[in-house]
Design a protein around this motif. Sequence first.
Motif, short mmCIF file in Angstrom:
data_model
loop_
_atom_site.label_atom_id
_atom_site.label_comp_id
_atom_site.label_asym_id
_atom_site.label_seq_id
_atom_site.Cartn_x
_atom_site.Cartn_y
_atom_site.Cartn_z
N GLY A 78 -3.65 -1.08 -21.15
CA GLY A 78 -3.86 -2.06 -20.18
C GLY A 78 -4.12 -3.47 -21.04
O GLY A 78 -3.61 -4.48 -20.45
N ALA A 79 -4.94 -3.42 -21.81
CA ALA A 79 -5.19 -4.53 -22.84
C ALA A 79 -3.76 -5.14 -23.19
O ALA A 79 -3.75 -6.42 -23.13
CB ALA A 79 -6.24 -4.37 -23.57
N MET B 75 -6.37 -4.91 -12.49
CA MET B 75 -5.42 -5.42 -13.35
C MET B 75 -4.16 -5.22 -12.96
O MET B 75 -3.11 -6.00 -13.15
CB MET B 75 -5.80 -4.52 -14.79
CG MET B 75 -5.11 -5.10 -15.88
SD MET B 75 -3.34 -4.61 -15.99
CE MET B 75 -3.55 -2.93 -16.49
N ALA B 76 -3.72 -3.77 -12.61
CA ALA B 76 -2.30 -3.73 -12.37
C ALA B 76 -1.89 -4.60 -11.29
O ALA B 76 -0.67 -4.99 -11.33
CB ALA B 76 -2.20 -2.15 -11.79
N THR B 77 -2.57 -4.80 -10.18
CA THR B 77 -2.23 -5.56 -8.88
C THR B 77 -2.17 -7.25 -9.25
O THR B 77 -1.23 -7.77 -8.87
CB THR B 77 -3.09 -5.30 -7.63
OG1 THR B 77 -4.61 -5.42 -8.05
CG2 THR B 77 -2.57 -3.87 -7.25
N ILE B 78 -3.30 -7.76 -10.09
CA ILE B 78 -3.13 -9.05 -10.61
C ILE B 78 -1.92 -9.23 -11.43
O ILE B 78 -1.31 -10.46 -11.25
CB ILE B 78 -4.40 -9.27 -11.32
CG1 ILE B 78 -5.61 -9.27 -10.31
CG2 ILE B 78 -4.39 -10.51 -11.89
CD1 ILE B 78 -7.12 -9.68 -10.91
N VAL B 79 -1.67 -8.41 -12.37
CA VAL B 79 -0.39 -8.62 -13.18
C VAL B 79 0.83 -8.48 -12.36
O VAL B 79 1.70 -9.19 -12.31
CB VAL B 79 -0.37 -7.45 -14.29
CG1 VAL B 79 1.01 -7.53 -14.76
CG2 VAL B 79 -1.52 -7.71 -15.33
N PHE C 128 3.08 -1.66 -9.06
CA PHE C 128 2.06 -1.84 -10.16
C PHE C 128 1.00 -0.95 -10.05
O PHE C 128 0.18 -0.74 -10.81
CB PHE C 128 1.90 -3.37 -10.42
CG PHE C 128 2.88 -3.89 -11.47
CD1 PHE C 128 2.68 -4.05 -12.71
CD2 PHE C 128 4.04 -4.37 -10.89
CE1 PHE C 128 3.63 -4.47 -13.52
CE2 PHE C 128 5.03 -4.80 -11.81
CZ PHE C 128 4.76 -4.96 -12.97
N GLN C 129 0.37 -1.25 -8.77
CA GLN C 129 -0.84 -0.43 -8.22
C GLN C 129 -0.94 1.02 -8.81
O GLN C 129 -1.73 1.61 -9.07
CB GLN C 129 -1.25 -0.55 -6.79
CG GLN C 129 -2.41 -0.01 -6.32
CD GLN C 129 -2.93 -0.37 -4.93
OE1 GLN C 129 -4.05 -0.94 -4.67
NE2 GLN C 129 -2.01 0.03 -4.03
N CYS C 130 0.18 1.67 -8.55
CA CYS C 130 0.37 3.00 -8.81
C CYS C 130 0.16 3.35 -10.34
O CYS C 130 -0.25 4.41 -10.55
CB CYS C 130 1.89 3.46 -8.54
SG CYS C 130 2.22 3.60 -6.61
N LEU C 131 0.19 2.54 -11.26
CA LEU C 131 -0.31 2.46 -12.49
C LEU C 131 -1.45 2.87 -12.75
O LEU C 131 -1.80 3.48 -13.79
CB LEU C 131 0.37 1.27 -13.45
CG LEU C 131 1.82 1.19 -13.29
CD1 LEU C 131 2.00 -0.29 -14.04
CD2 LEU C 131 2.71 2.16 -14.07
N ALA C 132 -2.47 2.33 -11.76
CA ALA C 132 -3.77 2.62 -11.84
C ALA C 132 -4.26 4.00 -11.48
O ALA C 132 -5.41 4.33 -11.72
CB ALA C 132 -4.26 1.55 -11.12
N PHE D 165 0.84 -1.30 -0.10
CA PHE D 165 0.03 0.04 -0.05
C PHE D 165 0.94 1.48 -0.07
O PHE D 165 0.35 2.43 -0.72
CB PHE D 165 -0.92 0.09 1.26
CG PHE D 165 -1.72 1.57 1.29
CD1 PHE D 165 -2.54 1.83 0.71
CD2 PHE D 165 -1.27 2.24 2.45
CE1 PHE D 165 -3.38 3.04 0.75
CE2 PHE D 165 -1.86 3.36 2.70
CZ PHE D 165 -2.88 3.75 1.87
N ILE D 166 1.97 1.21 0.45
CA ILE D 166 2.77 2.46 0.78
C ILE D 166 3.29 3.17 -0.56
O ILE D 166 2.96 4.44 -0.66
CB ILE D 166 4.17 2.11 1.62
CG1 ILE D 166 3.85 1.90 3.06
CG2 ILE D 166 5.25 3.26 1.43
CD1 ILE D 166 5.05 1.34 3.82
N PRO D 167 3.74 2.46 -1.85
CA PRO D 167 3.69 3.16 -2.83
C PRO D 167 2.67 4.06 -3.24
O PRO D 167 2.85 5.09 -3.82
CB PRO D 167 4.18 2.06 -3.83
CG PRO D 167 4.89 1.15 -2.94
CD PRO D 167 3.75 1.11 -1.66
#
Length: 341
Positions: free
Chosen positions: A188-189, A242-246, A229-233, A156-158
Amino acid sequence: MTFRICQLILCLVLASNWLTAAQTVPQTSTHDESPDPASLSYSDAIILGIVEGITEYLPISSTGHLILTNAILGLDSDTPIRNKNGDFIMVQDDESIAPRPYTIGEAAYAYVIVIQAGAIAAVVILYWQTILKILLGCLGKDPQGRKLALNLICAFIPAAVIGLLLNDWIEATLGDNVRAVAGALIVGAIVMLIVEKWRHHGQKGAIQSNDGPDIHQLTIRQSIMIGLFQCLAMWPGTSRSMATIVGGYLAGLSPKHAAEFSFLLGLITLTAASGYKVVSDGANMIAALDTGPVLLGCLVAFISSALAVKWLVTYLSKHGLALFAWYRIALAVAVFLVLGK
């Protein structure tokens, strides 16, 4: 069956255009100074709740879908909003700048964040046993729960740091930009298709549906990677799920565990984002929108999120991300063709 579900999501977004047309028949007003009509109707709230609930945890971007839905429903306008007394709701962006009227678009975008409360509640109900383990771990009574709590905090921190730094810029630049959302859907696709190909046909790094560590067995480094990766969202249309699953795939998690880690991480991230929006913009939003539709939308989001979460875990374990990638591309094309933006 799965193809029909994806068709349903797309139809919900596009069909709302006709629903809006029916509910926004020109009306005459006999009082020029009366308050503006409610900018969020009950039908708007139901549509937004369904779209939020279905898309929040699917890797197709809930924020992107809600921004597109707002555009179709006409909730992205710059029309100033009056309060119940007939006065314009005023906001001040900077102390050196004079206050300005609060707009329908700003209120609707705030609601896009706040409506996530329904999706948050769905995960709390469905994963209450895991959440209880985490709470016991924080009290020193469950080692696995403590490790999972540490992993989630590190992931979560990033987003917490980068989100606070870039939040205002993102809202001003990309907040209601339909073209940016469509572009993110396509990017994303492509990422999803590449990762799925790697997962199935890679060498040692390929992950089978039932392989990989449990979510409490992730290392700190792997958890931080998923968090990055979550930050990309933060780019609307990318999809936090999508970002966190990838990111979970790349960290070695199976599709099932990647989805579960994404849900639990979303519980923290979405709560923080919704809480921040309530604190920073909640008073204006409540003054601008009727309480009834706001609460109804959250309730609908709760029900549809619970159904979507249960379905997604089973589907990912069997089929992966490819179908969602093709859906994203189809939706992006529809956005450019139908909305013409």
